[in-house]
Design a protein around this motif. Structure first.
Motif, PDB file in Angstrom:
ATOM      1  N   PRO A 275       0.823  -1.220   0.000  1.00 14.56           N
ATOM      2  CA  PRO A 275       0.000   0.000   0.000  1.00 14.56           C
ATOM      3  C   PRO A 275       0.854   1.266   0.000  1.00 14.56           C
ATOM      4  CG  PRO A 275      -0.914  -1.590   1.533  1.00 14.56           C
ATOM      5  CD  PRO A 275       0.384  -2.158   1.052  1.00 14.56           C
ATOM      6  N   ALA A 276       1.967   1.260   0.769  1.00 10.55           N
ATOM      7  CA  ALA A 276       2.884   2.407   0.739  1.00 10.55           C
ATOM      8  C   ALA A 276       4.035   2.040  -0.197  1.00 10.55           C
ATOM      9  CB  ALA A 276       3.391   2.705   2.146  1.00 10.55           C
ATOM     10  N   SER A 277       4.037   2.618  -1.415  1.00  7.42           N
ATOM     11  CA  SER A 277       5.046   2.217  -2.400  1.00  7.42           C
ATOM     12  C   SER A 277       6.421   2.809  -2.073  1.00  7.42           C
ATOM     13  CB  SER A 277       4.616   2.614  -3.810  1.00  7.42           C
ATOM     14  OG  SER A 277       4.372   3.993  -3.852  1.00  7.42           O
TER      15      SER A 277
ATOM     16  N   ILE B 156      -1.803   5.971  -2.337  1.00  4.99           N
ATOM     17  CA  ILE B 156      -1.430   4.601  -1.942  1.00  4.99           C
ATOM     18  C   ILE B 156      -1.702   3.664  -3.120  1.00  4.99           C
ATOM     19  CG2 ILE B 156      -1.760   4.877   0.561  1.00  4.99           C
ATOM     20  CD1 ILE B 156      -4.406   3.300   0.133  1.00  4.99           C
ATOM     21  N   THR B 157      -1.045   2.514  -3.101  1.00  5.59           N
ATOM     22  CA  THR B 157      -1.214   1.555  -4.196  1.00  5.59           C
ATOM     23  C   THR B 157      -2.669   1.103  -4.231  1.00  5.59           C
ATOM     24  OG1 THR B 157       1.017   0.797  -3.730  1.00  5.59           O
ATOM     25  CG2 THR B 157      -0.315  -0.620  -5.137  1.00  5.59           C
ATOM     26  N   SER B 158      -3.344   1.336  -5.361  1.00  5.51           N
ATOM     27  CA  SER B 158      -4.719   0.839  -5.465  1.00  5.51           C
ATOM     28  C   SER B 158      -5.039   0.524  -6.917  1.00  5.51           C
ATOM     29  CB  SER B 158      -5.711   1.842  -4.876  1.00  5.51           C
ATOM     30  OG  SER B 158      -5.666   3.023  -5.620  1.00  5.51           O
ATOM     31  N   ALA B 159      -6.050  -0.334  -7.101  1.00  8.77           N
ATOM     32  CA  ALA B 159      -6.389  -0.805  -8.450  1.00  8.77           C
ATOM     33  C   ALA B 159      -7.232   0.237  -9.169  1.00  8.77           C
ATOM     34  CB  ALA B 159      -7.146  -2.120  -8.347  1.00  8.77           C
ATOM     35  N   LYS B 160      -6.858   0.499 -10.426  1.00 11.12           N
ATOM     36  CA  LYS B 160      -7.630   1.438 -11.232  1.00 11.12           C
ATOM     37  C   LYS B 160      -9.030   0.846 -11.475  1.00 11.12           C
ATOM     38  CE  LYS B 160      -7.086   4.045 -15.492  1.00 11.12           C
ATOM     39  NZ  LYS B 160      -6.304   4.138 -16.719  1.00 11.12           N
TER      40      LYS B 160
END
Ligand code: HEM
Length: 147
Positions: free
Chosen positions: A17-19, A133-137
């Protein structure tokens, strides 16, 4: 529960989540084997996502393989190559709670529902470039049936 833990570990490797995490240099430091000095006060960005996808530590980094987190594989890698919760005195204070919550949530969901891909599922998964944060488009669309 052990294998579920490995699945969660591998998920957090591929999609931390935290790249990136940051630190501030507190004393001058020379990067080993170089002449590069980092001065006191400089903010350093630690590229968590890049480390997690470095084929030197994780061969075929795009492949989802929970076995990367069996005891033998884990102990063969340098310590700071896996940082989903950061490291050191300011690492994630909620790490154990977060992992337990994920395990309990998955155990309840998987014992009551069946998950499968559907027409709307984005394959391969695309990341949202506008998200902090890392998330799906477009989110992750799945078909869910009651067992
Ligand atoms: C899968 C779930 C979670 C992930 C991946 C995650 C990840 C992280 C990361 C990467 C950091 C920065 C660590 C560093 O800079 O070294 C952090 C800090 C923090 N997290 Fe989490 N976290 C999660 C769940 C939680 C939960 C459940 C809580 C609280 C109940 C929490 C509370 C905090 C706090 C308070 C900090 C700041 C710690 C400090 O600055 O001393 N986190 N987390």
């Amino acid at each position: 529960m052990n294998y579920l833990g490995m699945v969660i570990d591998e998920t957090l490797r591929k999609h931390p989540p935290a790249s990136n995490i940051t630190r501030v240099v507190t004393q001058p430091y020379i990067i080993p084997d170089t002449k590069a000095e980092v001065e006191k006060g400089v903010r350093v960005v630690i590229p968590v996502y890049a480390l997690h996808h470095d084929p030197k530590y994780y061969p075929e980094p795009d492949r989802f393989d929970p076995e990367r987190f069996n005891e033998e594989a884990k102990s063969s890698r340098p310590h700071y190559t896996y940082l989903p919760f950061g490291e050191g005195p300011r690492n994630c204070i909620g790490m154990r709670f977060g992992l337990l919550q994920a395990k309990v949530g998955l155990a309840v969901l998987l014992s009551n529902f069946e998950f499968s891909v559907c027409e709307e599922t984005n394959i391969p998964l695309e990341l949202n470039p506008k998200s902090f944060i890392t998330s799906a488009k477009g989110g992750i669309w799945l078909r869910i049936n009651k067992c």
